[in-house]
Design an enzyme around this catalytic site. Sequence first.
Site, PDB file in Angstrom:
ATOM      1  N   ASP A  17       2.838 -49.290  30.236  1.00 41.09           N
ATOM      2  CA  ASP A  17       2.342 -49.993  29.045  1.00 41.09           C
ATOM      3  C   ASP A  17       1.794 -51.373  29.403  1.00 41.09           C
ATOM      4  O   ASP A  17       2.260 -52.015  30.341  1.00 41.09           O
ATOM      5  CB  ASP A  17       3.493 -50.121  28.036  1.00 41.09           C
ATOM      6  CG  ASP A  17       3.018 -50.559  26.666  1.00 41.09           C
ATOM      7  OD1 ASP A  17       1.831 -50.327  26.338  1.00 41.09           O
ATOM      8  OD2 ASP A  17       3.829 -51.132  25.917  1.00 41.09           O
ATOM      9  N   ASN A  65      -0.813 -41.561  20.558  1.00 43.60           N
ATOM     10  CA  ASN A  65      -1.968 -42.319  21.063  1.00 43.60           C
ATOM     11  C   ASN A  65      -3.313 -41.774  20.558  1.00 43.60           C
ATOM     12  O   ASN A  65      -4.337 -42.448  20.673  1.00 43.60           O
ATOM     13  CB  ASN A  65      -1.964 -42.399  22.597  1.00 43.60           C
ATOM     14  CG  ASN A  65      -0.895 -43.319  23.169  1.00 43.60           C
ATOM     15  OD1 ASN A  65      -0.356 -43.085  24.247  1.00 43.60           O
ATOM     16  ND2 ASN A  65      -0.560 -44.395  22.461  1.00 43.60           N
TER      17      ASN A  65
HETATM   18  C1  IPE Z   1       3.766 -45.840  25.009  1.00 46.42           C
HETATM   19  O1  IPE Z   1       3.008 -46.995  24.826  1.00 46.42           O
HETATM   20  C2  IPE Z   1       2.898 -44.718  25.466  1.00 46.42           C
HETATM   21  C3  IPE Z   1       2.338 -44.841  26.812  1.00 46.42           C
HETATM   22  C4  IPE Z   1       2.532 -45.830  27.631  1.00 46.42           C
HETATM   23  C5  IPE Z   1       1.511 -43.749  27.217  1.00 46.42           C
HETATM   24  P1  IPE Z   1       2.390 -47.401  23.428  1.00 46.42           P
HETATM   25  O2  IPE Z   1       1.616 -48.639  23.639  1.00 46.42           O
HETATM   26  O3  IPE Z   1       1.680 -46.247  22.827  1.00 46.42           O
HETATM   27  O4  IPE Z   1       3.704 -47.678  22.563  1.00 46.42           O
HETATM   28  P2  IPE Z   1       3.913 -48.598  21.288  1.00 46.42           P
HETATM   29  O5  IPE Z   1       2.836 -48.243  20.306  1.00 46.42           O
HETATM   30  O6  IPE Z   1       3.810 -50.004  21.746  1.00 46.42           O
HETATM   31  O7  IPE Z   1       5.295 -48.262  20.809  1.00 46.42           O
HETATM   32  C1  IPE Z   2      -0.632 -48.218  27.858  1.00 46.60           C
HETATM   33  O1  IPE Z   2      -1.264 -49.426  27.629  1.00 46.60           O
HETATM   34  C2  IPE Z   2      -1.599 -47.083  28.037  1.00 46.60           C
HETATM   35  C3  IPE Z   2      -1.537 -46.083  26.960  1.00 46.60           C
HETATM   36  C4  IPE Z   2      -0.761 -46.133  25.913  1.00 46.60           C
HETATM   37  C5  IPE Z   2      -2.454 -44.974  27.066  1.00 46.60           C
HETATM   38  P1  IPE Z   2      -1.667 -49.889  26.165  1.00 46.60           P
HETATM   39  O2  IPE Z   2      -3.052 -49.452  25.891  1.00 46.60           O
HETATM   40  O3  IPE Z   2      -0.662 -49.436  25.164  1.00 46.60           O
HETATM   41  O4  IPE Z   2      -1.627 -51.445  26.340  1.00 46.60           O
HETATM   42  P2  IPE Z   2      -1.179 -52.517  25.254  1.00 46.60           P
HETATM   43  O5  IPE Z   2       0.200 -52.154  24.812  1.00 46.60           O
HETATM   44  O6  IPE Z   2      -2.165 -52.430  24.128  1.00 46.60           O
HETATM   45  O7  IPE Z   2      -1.231 -53.818  25.966  1.00 46.60           O
HETATM   46 MG    MG Z   3       1.014 -50.309  24.432  1.00 44.18          MG
END
Ligand code: IPE
Ligand code: IPE
Ligand code: MG
Length: 237
Positions: A17, A65
Amino acid sequence: MAEKRLQPPAHIGVIMDGNGRWAKKHFQPRSMGHRAGAQNFRTITRYASQIGVKVLTVYAFSTENWSRPTEEVGALMGLFKDYLREALRDFMDENIRVRFIGDVSAFSPDLRELIAEVEEASAPKTGMVLNLAMNYGGRAEIVRAARTFAEEVQAGRRSPGDLDEALFDRYLYTAGQPAPDLIIRPSGEQRVSNFLLWQCAYAEFVYFDILWPDFKTEDLDRAIAIYHSRQRRFGGV
Ligand code: IPE
Ligand code: IPE
Ligand code: MG
């Protein structure tokens, strides 16, 4: 004297993340954050395999997602394809077995084909198992397991009384694998976000205030050291 490396736990989970925030910090579009994250995933995966991790599960795309902007989802799908093509071409001399956990039937036909090819090509590998969690949700996984079991009962192959924790485990994507010992979440968020809900019952959680593209091999070492400093009790004393 060189410091002795700590033995890693058998199964490590990583919630990759913070790509979006990394991009923002660098004044780039979110897709560039995902690109940097995908690059780092390659580095960390290789390192985990080198240090003797048996199972590495990485959370790449959750069932939630899909709610992101079409453009961002498209960029992620493109990165998955790039990685899988590369895996077929270059990674085959690495002894890593790639498995997919999640409902891959939701992906485009070309991505599904690559998934099947990678799974087949890496099946004979005997080294680290890499579980790629793609369109994965812990709740969806549990519902799927329950449904499959119910179908077997209906077909007369099982009876409700057969079901216990060990049997239920066999209906999960991770059937036959040890439960995660350590789950690492970079980015600063301290939540599980639907990752390995059943399997994480006794996992140790390590949260880092680092964005995933900045997460280094040393940070993995550090998480392993923190893991070793914890006392796992499994409900005992
Ligand atoms: C969790 O991260 C999913 C992945 C890293 C693939 P998210 O960014 O989707 O989670 P939330 O929305 O912060 O809980
Ligand atoms: C994790 O990074 C990747 C996926 C969830 C696919 P994020 O895209 O959630 O990154 P932040 O949380 O917005 O920084
Ligand atoms: Mg995230």
